[in-house]
Design a protein around this motif. Structure first.
Motif, PDB file in Angstrom:
ATOM      1  N   GLN A  43       0.811  -1.209   0.000  1.00 37.15           N
ATOM      2  CA  GLN A  43       0.000   0.000   0.000  1.00 37.15           C
ATOM      3  C   GLN A  43       0.851   1.268   0.000  1.00 37.15           C
ATOM      4  O   GLN A  43       0.530   2.244  -0.687  1.00 37.15           O
ATOM      5  N   ASN A  44       1.936   1.267   0.755  1.00 40.01           N
ATOM      6  CA  ASN A  44       2.800   2.443   0.782  1.00 40.01           C
ATOM      7  C   ASN A  44       3.383   2.734  -0.602  1.00 40.01           C
ATOM      8  O   ASN A  44       3.425   3.882  -1.048  1.00 40.01           O
ATOM      9  N   TYR A  45       3.823   1.675  -1.283  1.00 36.51           N
ATOM     10  CA  TYR A  45       4.364   1.842  -2.638  1.00 36.51           C
ATOM     11  C   TYR A  45       3.260   2.301  -3.591  1.00 36.51           C
ATOM     12  O   TYR A  45       3.474   3.189  -4.427  1.00 36.51           O
ATOM     13  N   PHE A  46       2.096   1.703  -3.454  1.00 41.21           N
ATOM     14  CA  PHE A  46       0.920   2.042  -4.265  1.00 41.21           C
ATOM     15  C   PHE A  46       0.601   3.532  -4.128  1.00 41.21           C
ATOM     16  O   PHE A  46       0.476   4.262  -5.123  1.00 41.21           O
ATOM     17  N   ASP A  47       0.477   4.011  -2.889  1.00 42.65           N
ATOM     18  CA  ASP A  47       0.125   5.412  -2.637  1.00 42.65           C
ATOM     19  C   ASP A  47       1.242   6.359  -3.058  1.00 42.65           C
ATOM     20  O   ASP A  47       0.983   7.421  -3.636  1.00 42.65           O
ATOM     21  N   SER A  48       2.496   5.968  -2.759  1.00 44.22           N
ATOM     22  CA  SER A  48       3.625   6.829  -3.108  1.00 44.22           C
ATOM     23  C   SER A  48       3.769   6.986  -4.614  1.00 44.22           C
ATOM     24  O   SER A  48       4.037   8.083  -5.113  1.00 44.22           O
ATOM     25  N   MET A  49       3.582   5.895  -5.344  1.00 42.85           N
ATOM     26  CA  MET A  49       3.660   5.955  -6.795  1.00 42.85           C
ATOM     27  C   MET A  49       2.577   6.877  -7.357  1.00 42.85           C
ATOM     28  O   MET A  49       2.830   7.704  -8.234  1.00 42.85           O
ATOM     29  N   TYR A 143       3.712  -9.129  -9.431  1.00 38.97           N
ATOM     30  CA  TYR A 143       3.981  -7.886 -10.160  1.00 38.97           C
ATOM     31  C   TYR A 143       4.219  -8.176 -11.642  1.00 38.97           C
ATOM     32  O   TYR A 143       3.862  -7.367 -12.504  1.00 38.97           O
ATOM     33  N   ALA A 144       4.783  -9.346 -11.936  1.00 35.38           N
ATOM     34  CA  ALA A 144       5.043  -9.710 -13.332  1.00 35.38           C
ATOM     35  C   ALA A 144       3.737  -9.817 -14.114  1.00 35.38           C
ATOM     36  O   ALA A 144       3.644  -9.355 -15.263  1.00 35.38           O
ATOM     37  N   GLU A 145       2.713 -10.422 -13.506  1.00 33.79           N
ATOM     38  CA  GLU A 145       1.402 -10.535 -14.159  1.00 33.79           C
ATOM     39  C   GLU A 145       0.791  -9.155 -14.368  1.00 33.79           C
ATOM     40  O   GLU A 145       0.210  -8.859 -15.419  1.00 33.79           O
ATOM     41  N   ALA A 146       0.902  -8.303 -13.341  1.00 38.45           N
ATOM     42  CA  ALA A 146       0.354  -6.949 -13.451  1.00 38.45           C
ATOM     43  C   ALA A 146       1.082  -6.162 -14.538  1.00 38.45           C
ATOM     44  O   ALA A 146       0.463  -5.424 -15.313  1.00 38.45           O
ATOM     45  N   SER A 147       2.397  -6.311 -14.620  1.00 43.30           N
ATOM     46  CA  SER A 147       3.185  -5.616 -15.631  1.00 43.30           C
ATOM     47  C   SER A 147       2.837  -6.093 -17.037  1.00 43.30           C
ATOM     48  O   SER A 147       2.742  -5.287 -17.981  1.00 43.30           O
ATOM     49  N   ALA A 148       2.631  -7.404 -17.196  1.00 49.05           N
ATOM     50  CA  ALA A 148       2.266  -7.948 -18.511  1.00 49.05           C
ATOM     51  C   ALA A 148       0.917  -7.409 -18.962  1.00 49.05           C
ATOM     52  O   ALA A 148       0.738  -7.040 -20.132  1.00 49.05           O
ATOM     53  N   LEU A 149      -0.044  -7.341 -18.041  1.00 46.76           N
ATOM     54  CA  LEU A 149      -1.359  -6.800 -18.376  1.00 46.76           C
ATOM     55  C   LEU A 149      -1.251  -5.314 -18.714  1.00 46.76           C
ATOM     56  O   LEU A 149      -1.876  -4.841 -19.677  1.00 46.76           O
ATOM     57  N   ALA A 150      -0.449  -4.584 -17.951  1.00 40.45           N
ATOM     58  CA  ALA A 150      -0.265  -3.159 -18.222  1.00 40.45           C
ATOM     59  C   ALA A 150       0.335  -2.945 -19.614  1.00 40.45           C
ATOM     60  O   ALA A 150      -0.072  -2.026 -20.341  1.00 40.45           O
ATOM     61  N   SER A 151       1.273  -3.784 -20.006  1.00 44.47           N
ATOM     62  CA  SER A 151       1.881  -3.667 -21.331  1.00 44.47           C
ATOM     63  C   SER A 151       0.859  -3.869 -22.434  1.00 44.47           C
ATOM     64  O   SER A 151       0.854  -3.123 -23.439  1.00 44.47           O
ATOM     65  N   ARG A 152      -0.024  -4.848 -22.268  1.00 41.35           N
ATOM     66  CA  ARG A 152      -1.055  -5.095 -23.280  1.00 41.35           C
ATOM     67  C   ARG A 152      -2.040  -3.928 -23.358  1.00 41.35           C
ATOM     68  O   ARG A 152      -2.475  -3.532 -24.448  1.00 41.35           O
ATOM     69  N   LEU A 153      -2.381  -3.386 -22.214  1.00 41.06           N
ATOM     70  CA  LEU A 153      -3.290  -2.239 -22.199  1.00 41.06           C
ATOM     71  C   LEU A 153      -2.660  -1.020 -22.874  1.00 41.06           C
ATOM     72  O   LEU A 153      -3.322  -0.314 -23.655  1.00 41.06           O
ATOM     73  N   ALA A 211      11.877   9.879 -20.107  1.00 37.55           N
ATOM     74  CA  ALA A 211      11.571   9.639 -18.692  1.00 37.55           C
ATOM     75  C   ALA A 211      10.123   9.192 -18.510  1.00 37.55           C
ATOM     76  O   ALA A 211       9.839   8.241 -17.771  1.00 37.55           O
ATOM     77  N   LEU A 212       9.201   9.854 -19.200  1.00 36.81           N
ATOM     78  CA  LEU A 212       7.788   9.474 -19.085  1.00 36.81           C
ATOM     79  C   LEU A 212       7.530   8.099 -19.692  1.00 36.81           C
ATOM     80  O   LEU A 212       6.642   7.376 -19.223  1.00 36.81           O
ATOM     81  N   ASP A 213       8.283   7.735 -20.715  1.00 35.14           N
ATOM     82  CA  ASP A 213       8.154   6.391 -21.298  1.00 35.14           C
ATOM     83  C   ASP A 213       8.480   5.315 -20.266  1.00 35.14           C
ATOM     84  O   ASP A 213       7.939   4.200 -20.324  1.00 35.14           O
ATOM     85  N   LYS A 218       5.457   1.898 -15.455  1.00 33.63           N
ATOM     86  CA  LYS A 218       5.641   1.417 -14.084  1.00 33.63           C
ATOM     87  C   LYS A 218       4.495   1.894 -13.191  1.00 33.63           C
ATOM     88  O   LYS A 218       4.059   1.181 -12.281  1.00 33.63           O
ATOM     89  N   TYR A 219       4.022   3.093 -13.471  1.00 34.31           N
ATOM     90  CA  TYR A 219       2.888   3.656 -12.731  1.00 34.31           C
ATOM     91  C   TYR A 219       1.641   2.792 -12.920  1.00 34.31           C
ATOM     92  O   TYR A 219       0.983   2.415 -11.943  1.00 34.31           O
ATOM     93  N   ILE A 220       1.322   2.443 -14.165  1.00 31.41           N
ATOM     94  CA  ILE A 220       0.150   1.621 -14.458  1.00 31.41           C
ATOM     95  C   ILE A 220       0.309   0.230 -13.828  1.00 31.41           C
ATOM     96  O   ILE A 220      -0.615  -0.307 -13.208  1.00 31.41           O
ATOM     97  N   SER A 221       1.499  -0.362 -13.985  1.00 30.70           N
ATOM     98  CA  SER A 221       1.748  -1.694 -13.413  1.00 30.70           C
ATOM     99  C   SER A 221       1.598  -1.686 -11.908  1.00 30.70           C
ATOM    100  O   SER A 221       1.011  -2.614 -11.318  1.00 30.70           O
ATOM    101  N   SER A 222       2.102  -0.636 -11.269  1.00 26.99           N
ATOM    102  CA  SER A 222       2.038  -0.547  -9.808  1.00 26.99           C
ATOM    103  C   SER A 222       0.607  -0.415  -9.314  1.00 26.99           C
ATOM    104  O   SER A 222       0.223  -1.025  -8.306  1.00 26.99           O
TER     105      SER A 222
END
Length: 284
Positions: A43-49, A143-153, A211-213, A218-222
């Protein structure tokens, strides 16, 4: 009035159900401890991101970037996080309502990325288009599953297939409180608080586009990963509550049936004694 045999049979059935609900409550309690710990850690990482990216974007000025420019497509992608199993009270239905009762969503313009069988089944019945079915992701979120889904989106967003991306999940407040939430992931919306705090234009190293790329994927994946962690904790908390209520209700029903059984038994004994006395008097 029901017979003694019927009352006894029903009471035995409810007692068997009560044993099951007690066992399910214990299992959910154990799972909740682990899931809550994982949710609190993420949650801390989630909110901080979330705060950091909002703060950055409040200072970027008018940078032209594919993730910040509104897309032309009217289609919207919604990642819906529910569970694969029921018996969790209103946990799953509350998330589904975020989609079905949202006035900004048109059924024909939505692509549903369903994480969890319950959300998929409910939205399918309502006629929504299920773009991806991902039941295994909620069983062991990573996180790997979340990152893969974020990439497809993001690929679909860049290709112009979708114009907005949302996340529907349940936020874990505590063991007894869980809040269904709908969060807009893209285009990134800067909160008013972040805009008011922006005092100077931000300088980037490397260049702003590069930088935004790196930052926004990472923001979406997080955010997706954080939603998964919150959802798992909320599911187990909701199921523990539901099974606790079911166990209490079963106890009340057993008490009532026991009282009915005792009254029926007492009435039966009284009737037998009356018949015996009447027969004895008749003989004498």
């Amino acid at each position: 009035m029901a017979s003694m045999r019927d009352i006894k049979r029903r009471r035995s059935s409810i007692q068997g159900t009560q044993q099951i609900t007690k066992a399910m409550k214990l299992v959910s309690t154990v799972k909740l401890q682990r899931a809550r710990s994982n949710a609190e850690k993420s949650q801390n990482y989630f909110d901080s991101m979330y705060r950091t990216v909002n703060s950055i974007l409040a200072r970027v000025g008018h940078i032209e970037h594919r993730y910040l420019t509104p897309a032309t497509s009217q289609r919207k992608a919604v990642v819906v996080i529910t569970s694969n199993r029921g018996l969790a009270g209103g946990y799953n239905s509350n998330v589904v309502k975020l989609v079905t009762r949202n006035d900004d969503f048109k059924k024909e313009d939505l692509d549903i990325y369903a994480i969890g069988n319950k959300g998929r089944d409910a939205l399918s019945r309502y006629g929504y288009s299920i773009k991806e079915d991902l039941p295994d992701v909620i069983e062991l979120p990573s996180y790997a599953e979340a990152s893969a889904l974020a990439s497809r989106l993001l690929e679909s967003y860049e290709a112009g297939e979708i114009g907005e991306i949302y996340l529907a999940y349940t936020f874990f407040k505590n063991t007894v409180s869980h809040e269904p939430r709908l969060m807009k992931l893209l285009p990134v919306e800067v909160e008013p608080e972040a805009e008011s705090e922006a005092q100077a234009v931000m300088n980037f190293e490397p260049e702003d586009i590069e930088a935004l790329d790196m930052i926004i994927p990472k923001y979406i994946s997080s955010l997706i990963y954080g939603g998964l962690m919150e959802a798992v904790a909320s599911e187990n908390g909701a199921r523990m509550q539901a099974m606790d209520n079911a166990t209490s209700n079963a106890e009340e029903m057993i008490d009532k049936l026991s009282l009915q059984y005792n009254r029926a038994r007492q009435g039966s004994i009284t009737q037998e004694l009356t018949e015996i006395i009447a027969g004895a008097e008749a003989i004498s």
